[in-house]
Design a protein around this motif. Structure first.
Motif, PDB file in Angstrom:
ATOM      1  N   ASN A   1      -6.088  10.236  -5.048  1.00  0.00           N
ATOM      2  CA  ASN A   1      -5.967  10.201  -3.439  1.00  0.00           C
ATOM      3  C   ASN A   1      -4.993  11.319  -2.690  1.00  0.00           C
ATOM      4  OD1 ASN A   1      -7.787   7.538  -2.884  1.00  0.00           O
ATOM      5  ND2 ASN A   1      -6.244   6.810  -4.565  1.00  0.00           N
ATOM      6  N   ALA A   2      -5.077  11.486  -1.905  1.00  0.00           N
ATOM      7  CA  ALA A   2      -4.152  12.517  -1.037  1.00  0.00           C
ATOM      8  C   ALA A   2      -4.183  12.453   0.550  1.00  0.00           C
ATOM      9  CB  ALA A   2      -4.462  13.965  -1.349  1.00  0.00           C
TER      10      ALA A   2
ATOM     11  N   THR B   1      -6.749  12.041   5.380  1.00  0.00           N
ATOM     12  CA  THR B   1      -6.794  11.519   4.041  1.00  0.00           C
ATOM     13  C   THR B   1      -8.280  11.756   3.362  1.00  0.00           C
ATOM     14  OG1 THR B   1      -7.371   9.363   4.784  1.00  0.00           O
ATOM     15  CG2 THR B   1      -5.020   9.456   4.818  1.00  0.00           C
ATOM     16  N   TRP B   2      -8.109  11.781   1.877  1.00  0.00           N
ATOM     17  CA  TRP B   2      -9.406  11.856   1.265  1.00  0.00           C
ATOM     18  C   TRP B   2      -8.912  11.461  -0.100  1.00  0.00           C
ATOM     19  CZ3 TRP B   2      -6.200  15.325   3.562  1.00  0.00           C
ATOM     20  CH2 TRP B   2      -5.364  16.394   2.468  1.00  0.00           C
ATOM     21  N   GLY B   3      -9.971  11.024  -0.968  1.00  0.00           N
ATOM     22  CA  GLY B   3      -9.909  10.753  -2.231  1.00  0.00           C
ATOM     23  C   GLY B   3     -11.237  10.512  -2.843  1.00  0.00           C
TER      24      GLY B   3
ATOM     25  N   VAL C   1       0.842  -1.009   0.030  1.00  0.00           N
ATOM     26  CA  VAL C   1      -0.112   0.025   0.027  1.00  0.00           C
ATOM     27  C   VAL C   1       0.800   1.235  -0.082  1.00  0.00           C
ATOM     28  CG1 VAL C   1      -1.792   1.287   1.267  1.00  0.00           C
ATOM     29  CG2 VAL C   1      -1.644  -1.127   1.194  1.00  0.00           C
ATOM     30  N   LYS C   2       0.605   2.354  -1.061  1.00  0.00           N
ATOM     31  CA  LYS C   2       1.519   3.146  -1.020  1.00  0.00           C
ATOM     32  C   LYS C   2       0.800   4.298  -0.585  1.00  0.00           C
ATOM     33  CE  LYS C   2       2.925   0.968  -5.393  1.00  0.00           C
ATOM     34  NZ  LYS C   2       2.989   0.958  -6.874  1.00  0.00           N
ATOM     35  N   GLY C   3       1.757   5.296   0.410  1.00  0.00           N
ATOM     36  CA  GLY C   3       1.158   6.549   0.788  1.00  0.00           C
ATOM     37  C   GLY C   3       0.462   6.514   2.176  1.00  0.00           C
ATOM     38  N   PRO C   4       0.116   7.581   2.510  1.00  0.00           N
ATOM     39  CA  PRO C   4      -0.669   7.393   3.957  1.00  0.00           C
ATOM     40  C   PRO C   4      -1.957   6.758   3.942  1.00  0.00           C
ATOM     41  CG  PRO C   4      -0.912   9.758   3.099  1.00  0.00           C
ATOM     42  CD  PRO C   4      -0.142   8.632   2.163  1.00  0.00           C
ATOM     43  N   SER C   5      -2.296   6.342   5.294  1.00  0.00           N
ATOM     44  CA  SER C   5      -3.663   5.495   5.388  1.00  0.00           C
ATOM     45  C   SER C   5      -4.214   6.108   6.726  1.00  0.00           C
ATOM     46  CB  SER C   5      -3.393   3.889   5.265  1.00  0.00           C
ATOM     47  OG  SER C   5      -4.222   3.133   5.789  1.00  0.00           O
ATOM     48  N   SER C   6      -5.394   5.740   6.588  1.00  0.00           N
ATOM     49  CA  SER C   6      -6.410   6.238   7.729  1.00  0.00           C
ATOM     50  C   SER C   6      -7.066   4.744   8.421  1.00  0.00           C
ATOM     51  CB  SER C   6      -7.510   7.036   7.482  1.00  0.00           C
ATOM     52  OG  SER C   6      -7.132   8.254   7.151  1.00  0.00           O
ATOM     53  N   GLY C   7      -6.313   3.771   8.228  1.00  0.00           N
ATOM     54  CA  GLY C   7      -6.685   2.480   8.834  1.00  0.00           C
ATOM     55  C   GLY C   7      -5.537   1.968   9.663  1.00  0.00           C
TER      56      GLY C   7
END
Length: 875
Positions: free
Chosen positions: A603-604, A587-589, A238-244
């Protein structure tokens, strides 16, 4: 500022390379044309009917067998399916109809999506608000990646077998946006995602257990994990930040390595006992140090609701010969002398995996996991003086002709062994899942402990070093969902995760005393750090998931404490450090399926990485160096703050050029920008010092933001009889790293002043620059109704900066690692569903090359031509 303007401008095309924007434009035009062709074509017909005679049994095993025999590459989550039982399947069916027949009475049904793949879901039941049960995705391994509205990577068992890895890191080499910092002398993996690596920037975990071991070295691997690919079933990136779960304290993403389950060993739905045996060995003349290795796995279902797995593996290699064609290094101001043997590349590793699962009820499961890994290996601290003299004596005008006159170079002594290690990694986890018949409750909980210890003996200095990292962690999350208007659904995942690292170094010496031992002891310092994170992630789906909106939030908090002893201006200082801080992140997308075959996504998010134990508390010099290279603590470090974003397109279609082919493409443009990036700097001073020390090093925050940006391409075409897979990455870095320096003009500065003089230094100490371009092409041919596969893999790696100072690739400004093109051959033969023979011919052309971002000083060449054979049997 618009989205397109917020991304870096298109770099100019270079001779011999593809330009990023022209490629994106051509790709988009091609996808539009192919989509127009595909829209007028009816979906592919189902596979031929065949005879089945399957009794009732565990549902996961039955589905797995039908998919395998029907040549459907599926990914099944046995834990989600639980202990459900299949219906008997007897008679003539297509593979799809056989799956439907097996699902009868299980409470689940098979649903085909507009992409042509399939999902499992609970049969809808009348509930308040017309709520629907969540879907359990059952995808073709490739289709799953290309249907996800974000950039992800996945390596399954089939890909690993085609790779035939000698070193564990080789299984990741064809994943776009992913690199590994490889030292061929150490069986460890350090994952780089889109330029970010080290100190937890990438969450490297095995079955969800974080691998946070760190040992100070040449600054190319400040974070290592250990495993044997023999015991893996898949790897998810998984690439980038995550909210999980897994996003706490990580800015680059997560690399999740999954180990075997009982369902990977049991081949038939009615089996209660099964075993898998795998053996491999180098072929004489071309074995290149590959000795007999292998693994055995045993699975047992003692009762209808319990399962056991026990697996053991052993891998043994001898020192190898490097490639002999080409030139790996280009060093106008340094030396690079070929070697006959790369000393220290022999390894002996052993792994043990044990799992026990209990389906307490149809909705509850408890699982215990134990994973152990042991390794013995040797290392070189740097290339030998003998090699330097060989370079020196080859130059005109040397100052000591007498020495060179009698000098004889030994090609087998280029890498003198300086130390030996015995490493032990132990992992223990307990997992609990509860998924009752409720839209509000789908809970998962985990607690785990990880201990990694390395006992190292320096042959040159007689220093015994112990580095140990202990990690304790737990996770709790719940998934809920609610039906919405416009064929919509709201998914909410919320929870908490926590982990704590404790480092426990130790040093002793038979030849050194006092300060020298203290220096070695503080290089990987003693300390503790804990991170806790509350998180919530929401996703809205509308119009049968054609539109997806995502928003997430998390609150990370950390505390780091420890005691350091160091010398500042001839004064011994003892300082207790205790720091804590917190941060709220988002995070949002969004994603939109423009039409049946094309999906665009954006995604950001923000990420926050607190300083690590070593970065904050280091106060010593690694053992094994001829002269001490001391570093000092920095208790004023600021956490890194990273903003990442990606814009991409998924394209999936069938019947492009024939009635039985498929084409899948994912193209992504990305960037991440980090404020307060932490580097190991040289020529720095303690906070408040008027001047830096010319011999002082410490971790410090970069003055300017560090930005990585580029593009990723992943494509797969399958025509049944043959297939092709292409991956490519373009990665650039912007932003200079500056340390505390003299004020402008060299004038004295009062303690605490913030004035710095910017230099042209482009990297921290020993900071290797990743290659700008990498690509891999995999071509395969299927014969004899798919029982035989033959293929070739070509890998291209562009020039990368100097491994010692991060110099640009321009040779006039310093040395660089040369580009390389490496070709492999692979093949397999399956005379039956329970037997497989295979071969791997690595480095077909015997290319001399180095792994990009390798060790700063060892410079060990990669293996030359190597041929291995393997066999896999199920009983």
């Amino acid at each position: 500022m618009s989205l397109l303007h917020s991304f870096p401008s298109c770099p100019p095309a270079r001779p011999g390379f593809w330009g990023a924007c022209p490629l994106a434009l051509l790709l988009l035009l091609f996808l539009v044309w192919v989509s127009g062709q595909a829209l007028a074509v009816e979906p592919e017909s189902v596979a031929d009917r065949r005879a089945y005679d399957l009794p009732a049994g565990p549902l996961a095993g039955t589905l797995n067998r039908i998919a395998r025999e029907g040549r459907l590459a599926l990914t099944l989550d046995a834990a989600s399916i639980g202990n459900r039982v299949s219906s008997p399947v007897r008679g003539q069916y297509t593979a799809v109809d056989a799956l439907k027949r097996a699902l009868e009475g299980s409470g689940m049904e098979l649903v085909q999506t507009e992409l042509g793949n399939y999902t499992l879901r609970e049969i809808p039941k009348p509930v308040a608000g017309d709520m629907e049960m969540p879907e359990i995705t059952v995808r073709a391994a490739a289709t799953g990646i290309y249907s996800q509205p974000r950039a992800e990577g996945r390596i399954n068992r089939e890909h690993m077998d085609r790779t035939g890895p000698r070193h564990a890191s080789e299984i990741l080499q064809s994943t776009p946006g992913v690199a590994t910092v490889t030292n061929e002398q150490i069986p460890s993996v350090s994952v780089n995602v889109r330029g970010l690596k080290d100190f937890g920037r990438v969450n490297m975990n095995i079955d969800g257990m974080r691998q946070n071991y760190q040992r100070t070295g040449h600054q190319q691997r400040n974070g290592e994990m250990f495993f044997d690919p023999e015991l893996l079933s898949s790897v998810d990136i998984v690439k980038g930040p995550s909210s999980g779960v897994g996003g706490a304290g990580s800015s680059g993403g997560a690399a999740s390595f999954r180990t075997l389950m009982a369902s990977d060993v049991l081949r038939d739905s009615d089996e209660r006992f099964g075993a898998r045996l795998r053996l491999s060995s180098g072929i004489p003349e071309w074995d290149n140090g590959q000795e007999p290795s292998g693994s055995v796995a045993i699975a047992v279902l003692p009762t209808e609701n319990t399962d056991l797995l026990l697996a053991w593996s052993r891998k043994k290699t001898d020192e190898y010969e490097p490639g002999h064609r080409g030139q790996a290094y280009v060093y106008p101001q340094d030396y690079a002398v070929p070697a006959n043997i790369v000393n220290g590349t022999g390894m002996d590793t052993e792994s043990l995996l044990a799992k026990a699962g209990w389906n307490i009820t149809p909705a509850q499961r408890l699982q215990f996991t134990w994973l152990g890994f042991r390794a013995a290996f040797s290392e070189s601290s740097m290339i030998s003086d003998d090699a330097y003299l060989a370079y020196y004596c080859s130059q005109a005008g040397q100052s000591d002709p007498a020495t060179c006159a009698g000098f004889v170079y030994d090609h087998d002594s280029v890498y003198p062994i300086s130390s030996s290690s015995n490493l032990d990694n132990a992992n223990l986890a307990v997992d609990y899942t509860w998924n009752p018949d409720s839209p509000w409750l789908d809970m998962a909980a985990k607690t785990y402990v990880v201990r990694t210890r390395n006992d190292n003996v320096s042959a040159s200095q007689g220093i015994y070093s112990k580095t140990q990292t202990d990690t304790l962690g737990y996770q709790l999350s719940n998934h809920a969902y609610l039906a919405l208007p416009f064929e919509g659904r709201l998914d909410v995942t919320a929870g908490y995760e926590y982990f704590r690292d404790e480092t426990r170094p130790g040093q002793d010496s038979t030849t050194l005393t006092g300060g020298s031992v203290v220096l070695a002891d503080g290089s990987t310092p003693e300390g503790s750090r804990e991170i806790g994170s509350f998180f919530a992630d929401t996703q809205w789906f509308f119009w049968d998931e054609r539109l997806r909106l995502q928003a997430g939030i998390r609150r990370d908090a950390y505390r780091l404490w420890g005691t350091v002893a160091y010398r500042n201006q001839s004064v011994d200082v003892i300082r207790h450090v205790d720091r804590e801080q917190s941060k709220v992140l988002g995070t949002w997308g969004a994603s939109l399926r423009l039409w049946e075959h094309v999906q665009v996504f954006y995604n950001a998010g923000n990420a926050w990485r607190p300083p690590a134990i070593t970065e904050t508390l280091i106060s010593g010099s690694p053992a094994g160096h001829p002269t001490a290279v001391p570093s000092s603590p920095n208790w004023t470090l600021l956490p890194e703050e990273t903003f990442s974003q990606e814009l991409g397109i998924n394209f999936t279609t069938r019947q492009v050029f024939s009635d039985h082919d498929s084409l899948m493409v994912k193209f992504t443009r990305f960037q991440n920008e980090t404020e307060n990036y932490i580097f190991l700097m040289n020529y720095v001073g303690f906070p408040g010092d008027a001047y830096p020390s010319l011999s002082q090093s410490m971790f410090a925050n970069a003055v300017d933001p560090i930005r990585f940006f580029g593009e990723e391409l992943q494509a797969s075409y399958d025509a049944g009889r043959w297939f092709a897979e292409l991956t490519a990455t373009h990665l650039q870095r912007e932003g200079h790293t500056y340390s505390w320096w003299w004020p402008a003009g060299g004038a004295a500065c009062a303690p605490g002043c913030n004035t710095v003089r910017r230099s042209d230094y482009t990297g921290g100490l020993y900071d290797p620059v990743p290659p700008e371009y990498t690509a891999a092409l995999n071509l395969g041919l299927r014969l004899l109704q798919g029982r035989v596969e033959l293929g070739t893999t070509g890998r291209y790696t562009g020039r990368s900066g100097s491994a010692t100072g991060g110099a640009p690739v321009d040779a006039s400004q310093g040395g660089y690692v040369n580009s390389s093109q490496v070709f492999d051959l692979w093949g397999s033969w399956r005379p039956s569903a329970r037997l497989r023979f295979g071969f791997n011919l690595r480095n077909l052309t015997d290319r001399q090359y180095l792994q990009a971002q390798g060790d700063a000083y060892v410079r060990s060449y990669a293996p030359g031509r190597t041929l291995t054979a393997s066999v896999e049997a199920f009983f």
